[in-house]
Design a protein around this motif. Structure first.
Motif, mmCIF file in Angstrom:
data_model
loop_
_atom_site.group_PDB
_atom_site.id
_atom_site.type_symbol
_atom_site.label_atom_id
_atom_site.label_comp_id
_atom_site.label_asym_id
_atom_site.label_seq_id
_atom_site.Cartn_x
_atom_site.Cartn_y
_atom_site.Cartn_z
ATOM 1 N N LEU A 28 130.907 66.952 67.317
ATOM 2 C CA LEU A 28 130.448 67.768 66.189
ATOM 3 C C LEU A 28 128.939 67.646 65.985
ATOM 4 C CD1 LEU A 28 133.309 67.248 63.577
ATOM 5 C CD2 LEU A 28 132.703 69.355 64.790
ATOM 6 N N LYS A 29 128.398 66.453 66.218
ATOM 7 C CA LYS A 29 126.942 66.276 66.114
ATOM 8 C C LYS A 29 126.225 67.140 67.150
ATOM 9 C CE LYS A 29 125.986 63.261 62.921
ATOM 10 N NZ LYS A 29 125.132 63.614 61.792
ATOM 11 N N VAL A 30 126.756 67.182 68.377
ATOM 12 C CA VAL A 30 126.151 68.005 69.426
ATOM 13 C C VAL A 30 126.247 69.481 69.039
ATOM 14 C CG1 VAL A 30 126.339 68.733 71.837
ATOM 15 C CG2 VAL A 30 126.599 66.319 71.249
ATOM 16 N N GLU A 31 127.411 69.896 68.560
ATOM 17 C CA GLU A 31 127.598 71.295 68.161
ATOM 18 C C GLU A 31 126.679 71.666 66.999
ATOM 19 O OE1 GLU A 31 131.093 74.226 66.417
ATOM 20 O OE2 GLU A 31 131.631 72.281 67.258
ATOM 21 N N LYS A 32 126.549 70.778 66.032
ATOM 22 C CA LYS A 32 125.678 71.039 64.873
ATOM 23 C C LYS A 32 124.231 71.215 65.323
ATOM 24 C CE LYS A 32 124.140 69.045 60.549
ATOM 25 N NZ LYS A 32 124.104 67.858 59.707
ATOM 26 N N CYS A 49 122.542 63.899 75.320
ATOM 27 C CA CYS A 49 122.490 62.769 76.251
ATOM 28 C C CYS A 49 123.243 61.554 75.692
ATOM 29 C CB CYS A 49 121.041 62.417 76.548
ATOM 30 S SG CYS A 49 120.855 61.218 77.870
ATOM 31 N N ALA A 50 123.087 61.297 74.399
ATOM 32 C CA ALA A 50 123.808 60.187 73.771
ATOM 33 C C ALA A 50 125.309 60.411 73.868
ATOM 34 C CB ALA A 50 123.376 60.028 72.311
ATOM 35 N N ARG A 52 126.899 62.256 76.099
ATOM 36 C CA ARG A 52 127.272 62.149 77.513
ATOM 37 C C ARG A 52 127.358 60.684 77.945
ATOM 38 N NH1 ARG A 52 124.063 65.873 78.846
ATOM 39 N NH2 ARG A 52 122.284 64.575 79.314
ATOM 40 N N ASN A 53 126.390 59.876 77.508
ATOM 41 C CA ASN A 53 126.402 58.451 77.854
ATOM 42 C C ASN A 53 127.626 57.747 77.265
ATOM 43 O OD1 ASN A 53 124.029 58.797 79.221
ATOM 44 N ND2 ASN A 53 122.746 57.900 77.628
ATOM 45 N N CYS A 54 127.962 58.092 76.028
ATOM 46 C CA CYS A 54 129.145 57.495 75.397
ATOM 47 C C CYS A 54 130.414 57.915 76.133
ATOM 48 C CB CYS A 54 129.230 57.878 73.927
ATOM 49 S SG CYS A 54 128.007 57.035 72.900
ATOM 50 N N MET A 55 130.474 59.159 76.545
ATOM 51 C CA MET A 55 131.664 59.647 77.248
ATOM 52 C C MET A 55 131.774 59.043 78.655
ATOM 53 S SD MET A 55 133.222 61.275 75.020
ATOM 54 C CE MET A 55 134.564 61.852 76.020
ATOM 55 N N ASP A 56 130.644 58.709 79.270
ATOM 56 C CA ASP A 56 130.684 58.098 80.602
ATOM 57 C C ASP A 56 131.364 56.736 80.584
ATOM 58 O OD1 ASP A 56 129.460 60.269 81.738
ATOM 59 O OD2 ASP A 56 127.471 59.343 81.868
ATOM 60 N N SER A 57 131.147 55.960 79.522
ATOM 61 C CA SER A 57 131.740 54.624 79.467
ATOM 62 C C SER A 57 133.107 54.609 78.790
ATOM 63 C CB SER A 57 130.792 53.669 78.735
ATOM 64 O OG SER A 57 130.631 54.076 77.394
ATOM 65 N N TYR A 58 133.525 55.726 78.236
ATOM 66 C CA TYR A 58 134.779 55.787 77.482
ATOM 67 C C TYR A 58 136.019 55.452 78.323
ATOM 68 C CZ TYR A 58 138.241 57.519 74.154
ATOM 69 O OH TYR A 58 139.308 57.627 73.302
ATOM 70 N N PRO A 59 136.187 56.019 79.521
ATOM 71 C CA PRO A 59 137.380 55.657 80.317
ATOM 72 C C PRO A 59 137.420 54.166 80.667
ATOM 73 C CG PRO A 59 136.333 57.609 81.236
ATOM 74 C CD PRO A 59 135.406 57.068 80.182
ATOM 75 N N ARG A 88 129.152 51.266 69.714
ATOM 76 C CA ARG A 88 128.926 52.592 70.283
ATOM 77 C C ARG A 88 128.349 53.540 69.224
ATOM 78 N NH1 ARG A 88 133.181 56.512 73.323
ATOM 79 N NH2 ARG A 88 134.052 56.643 71.247
ATOM 80 N N GLN A 89 128.790 53.404 67.992
ATOM 81 C CA GLN A 89 128.229 54.197 66.897
ATOM 82 C C GLN A 89 126.748 53.856 66.709
ATOM 83 O OE1 GLN A 89 130.011 56.550 65.226
ATOM 84 N NE2 GLN A 89 128.253 57.128 63.979
ATOM 85 N N LYS A 90 126.448 52.559 66.756
ATOM 86 C CA LYS A 90 125.052 52.106 66.631
ATOM 87 C C LYS A 90 124.212 52.666 67.778
ATOM 88 C CE LYS A 90 122.354 47.820 66.412
ATOM 89 N NZ LYS A 90 121.421 48.262 65.416
ATOM 90 N N TYR A 91 124.763 52.651 68.970
ATOM 91 C CA TYR A 91 124.066 53.194 70.134
ATOM 92 C C TYR A 91 123.788 54.690 69.927
ATOM 93 C CZ TYR A 91 123.375 55.078 74.802
ATOM 94 O OH TYR A 91 122.876 55.749 75.880
ATOM 95 N N PHE A 92 124.801 55.442 69.504
ATOM 96 C CA PHE A 92 124.662 56.888 69.340
ATOM 97 C C PHE A 92 123.603 57.222 68.291
ATOM 98 C CE2 PHE A 92 125.826 61.073 67.723
ATOM 99 C CZ PHE A 92 126.036 61.771 68.895
ATOM 100 N N VAL A 93 123.694 56.569 67.148
ATOM 101 C CA VAL A 93 122.729 56.821 66.075
ATOM 102 C C VAL A 93 121.335 56.386 66.508
ATOM 103 C CG1 VAL A 93 122.084 56.171 63.724
ATOM 104 C CG2 VAL A 93 124.460 56.731 64.257
ATOM 105 N N GLY A 94 121.234 55.244 67.198
ATOM 106 C CA GLY A 94 119.939 54.781 67.683
ATOM 107 C C GLY A 94 119.330 55.732 68.692
ATOM 108 N N TYR A 95 120.159 56.302 69.556
ATOM 109 C CA TYR A 95 119.670 57.228 70.573
ATOM 110 C C TYR A 95 119.163 58.518 69.943
ATOM 111 C CZ TYR A 95 119.394 58.652 75.452
ATOM 112 O OH TYR A 95 118.948 58.993 76.697
#
Length: 155
Positions: A28-32, A49-50, A52-59, A88-95
């Motif tokens: 939703l953040k990306v869409e917004k 990018c944030a 995408r990076n989060c989704m790369d490590s998700y599996p 991961r939330q901290k990473y996303f917000v920081g990015y």
């Protein structure tokens, strides 16, 4: 039979569902950012990018959390999973701010994944000991991992 299975995995299921909600929040953040009135290409690129990076490590996160929970103990695996989601939330917000602000979240997330990976290895090793040597150390190992999971809170 069903209640025994659910009893052994319900915490892992809850953390998995929370992680799905977190992924929806990131999307939703990306869409917004994409639909904003005055689109800023740099801001969109950072959010995208944030995500995408989060989704790369998700599996990897899901695999090691579930393996650790099933092979060893669901409580410390779930606790580590919650810690990973916070990081991961901290990473996303920081990015989204400056890329350098995301580094602590990234490094801490790697440490949590490593802890979950070690739990998997120990659980598999204990299974092999039970299978081939008739020695079960699961109770001792569960106690150690429960205590060690609290160490994840140290910076």
């Amino acid at each position: 039979m069903y209640s025994i299975v659910v009893e052994n995995i319900y915490m892992l299921v809850i953390v998995t569902l929370i992680s799905v909600l977190q992924n929806a929040f990131f999307a939703l953040k990306v869409e917004k950012e994409c639909r904003s009135v005055n689109p800023n290409p740099a801001a969109f690129e950072r959010v995208s990018c944030a995500n995408r990076n989060c989704m790369d490590s998700y599996p990897t996160f899901l695999a090691v959390m579930w393996c650790a929970g099933l092979c060893l103990s669901q409580a410390p695996a779930s606790f580590a999973g919650v810690i990973y989601l916070v990081v991961r939330q901290k990473y996303f917000v920081g990015y989204m701010g400056q890329t350098s602000q995301s580094t602590p979240g990234y490094l801490f997330g790697k440490r949590v994944l490593f802890f979950l990976f070690l739990m998997c290895i120990v659980g598999i090793f204990n299974y092999l000991l039970v299978r081939f040597c008739s020695s079960d150390y699961k109770e001792y190992v569960e106690t150690i991992t429960s205590a060690a999971s609290a160490l994840l809170l140290l910076p």
